[in-house]
Design an enzyme around this catalytic site. Structure first.
Site: not given
Ligand code: FAD
Length: 469
Positions: A267, A270, A298, A333, A351, A374
């Site tokens: 993650e 990502w 759209w 997520n 989007w 997005w």
């Molecule tokens: P955990 O699952 O604990 O992940 C740890 C860290 O890994 C996160 O804090 C983040 O820094 C990174 N991470 C995890 N998944 C992703 C991912 N898919 N893409 C990029 N980094 C990731 N993340 C944001 O930080 N800011 C946003 O504005 C954001 N917008 C999103 C919008 C959409 C439509 C989607 C599908 C995903 C988005 N994410 C975003 C990615 C992800 O949903 C969040 O990082 C995550 O839910 C944050 O919760 P956590 O820290 O408990 O995640």
């Protein structure tokens, strides 16, 4: 000779690259945070309210260390000129650089201004495990798809934690910009209050420790189930830089081997990937990364958009998710994927509308990850889900909230419904509605669209765009 450490999205003392250099290379140091009212100051935005709360807490953390964080308020140009006037011996500026988006643009302007003022800028990569230029294909191009990017990324040694020799003796704490401090305080009080989320470096470390101890080992199996709340909740700490990404990686990497650990590290990749995508597609906030889908027609129905925002679509999992976002400024997520798919595919709403709404609502808003997420959901990104693979909100709900308990947490109208019937309340008979105490169309909305029909319409809209392109 005076140096300035300019904090931006790195609100911490520990493991901070620019701060380490600032202490090592200067004799007199000023700590600075700049607030640009033209860029920020939207009192309704949870994202900003949360960010500025972090600034306030950081200012207090520094105070405890005998350091003053100077707050300077106004356009960048006026602030730099003001600073040079107050401190004519200002010669050096230390920052952790931004590679993309607003931060990059600001740094370009800053670079020009500093040159005119005769101040030398020292900029460092600090926000990512690997910056955008580090992970490339063998022919030195940027990757377009995540999996090969990740295979290269995981092979590379990761940067070590940076030791900062915090030296109080070097700090200059003049009483500068008192009026600006007052303006910042006034601004904070105007903001909506975000009281329910922990802020600051100490809270960030605690969140990391608790995640490693209690959740990391089961992250792989549990992370997709919103009710389990099995993710780290580190995102807003990462977004403000209250904890460094190197510290997170190092601590997680030291944990015993587990699938959870590997998946969590993926993650983090990502996050680096989406930063790289933003660097290579600087226009991605406005334009689809994949030009094939530039011409999607759209529908942009305002009423449907409002139902989505309010959590009143008649699809319980979507509604629970949107209400979680409104309540917490954070969404799980899996639910971000479901709600983004629903908006773009089921409602055929652009989007960019959803991206902007998340920007306002998310306390962890990060432009690269949000736009990336997005565009992934809308199938317009470099590595988007194929346009014909459309989430069915009801089956997603059955799979990831089997008992419907997450739904019940956020949609109280549905609490009386038998668990297994909660995923599609429009199917309840009149007798069942009576029994469960919820009248569909009165207490809870009928579905605002028919998923099967909308799936077909979305595929057609994407195919039309493909044909035009
Ligand atoms: P955990 O699952 O604990 O992940 C740890 C860290 O890994 C996160 O804090 C983040 O820094 C990174 N991470 C995890 N998944 C992703 C991912 N898919 N893409 C990029 N980094 C990731 N993340 C944001 O930080 N800011 C946003 O504005 C954001 N917008 C999103 C919008 C959409 C439509 C989607 C599908 C995903 C988005 N994410 C975003 C990615 C992800 O949903 C969040 O990082 C995550 O839910 C944050 O919760 P956590 O820290 O408990 O995640």
């Amino acid at each position: 000779m005076v140096a300035v450490m300019w904090f931006r999205r790195d609100l911490r003392i520990e493991d901070n690259t620019a701060l380490k250099h600032a202490f090592e290379e200067s004799k007199n140091l000023i700590l600075l945070f700049h607030v640009n009212p033209e860029q920020f100051l939207n009192p309704a935005s949870k994202n900003e309210a949360a960010f500025f709360k972090s600034v306030e807490v950081f200012q207090k953390e520094l105070q405890k260390q005998g350091a003053t964080l100077q707050l300077v308020y106004g356009s960048l140009e006026s602030c730099f000129v003001k600073l040079k006037k107050e401190i004519p011996d200002w010669t050096d500026l230390y920052v952790n650089r931004d590679e993309q988006g607003y931060g990059l643009e600001r740094d370009r302007v800053a670079g020009k201004l500093l040159k005119e003022l005769g101040v030398k800028a020292h900029a460092y990569h600090d926000h990512y495990l690997h910056s955008a230029q580090e992970i490339k294909t063998n022919s030195q191009t940027h990757y377009k798809v995540f999996t090969p990017y990740y295979l290269k990324w995981i092979e590379r040694p990761k940067p070590s934690v940076v030791q900062v020799a915090f030296d109080r003796e070097k700090l200059m704490n003049p009483a500068l910009f008192l009026e600006d401090n007052k303006k910042f305080e006034d601004h904070l009080h105007k903001n909506i209050s975000i009281t329910n989320h922990p802020v600051g470096s100490a809270a960030a470390k605690q969140t990391l420790n608790s995640f490693i101890e209690n959740k990391l080992f089961k992250y792989e199996e549990a992370r997709d189930f919103p009710l389990e709340d099995a993710t780290s909740h580190l995102s807003h700490h990462i977004r403000t830089g209250e904890i460094s990404i190197r510290t997170i990686f190092e601590r997680v990497n030291q944990a015993p081997p587990s699938k959870g650990k590997d998946t969590f590290i993926k993650e983090l990749a990502w996050r680096d990937f989406y930063n790289m995508v933003y660097v290579t597609h600087p226009n991605q906030k406005k334009e689809p990364v994949n030009p094939t889908f530039r011409f999607v027609n759209w529908e942009n129905n305002e009423q449907a958009f409002n139902s989505w925002k309010e959590g009143k679509t008649g699809f319980p999992i979507v509604d629970a998710a949107m209400r979680q976002l409104k309540e917490l400024g954070w969404m799980h997520n899996r639910l971000r994927m479901i709600t983004a798919s629903f908006l773009t595919k089921d409602l055929l709403i652009d989007w960019r509308w959803g991206e902007r709404y998340f920007q306002e609502q998310l306390i962890d808003y990060d432009a690269a990850s949000n736009i990336g997420g997005w565009q992934w959901a809308a199938s317009t990104g470099t590595d988007g889900v194929p346009y014909f693979r459309i989430f069915n909100p009801t089956t997603q709900s059955e799979r990831f909230d089997k008992e419907g308990l997450f739904i019940k947490k956020y949609v109280p109208e549905l609490r009386g419904i038998e668990n297994k019937k909660i995923h599609d309340p429009s199917q309840l008979t009149a007798v069942e509605q009576d029994k469960f105490g919820v009248i569909i169309g009165k207490d809870y909305p009928k579905p605002i669209v028919d998923h099967k029909m909308r799936r077909k319409a979305a595929i057609e809209a994407y195919e039309e765009s493909k044909a035009i392109y």
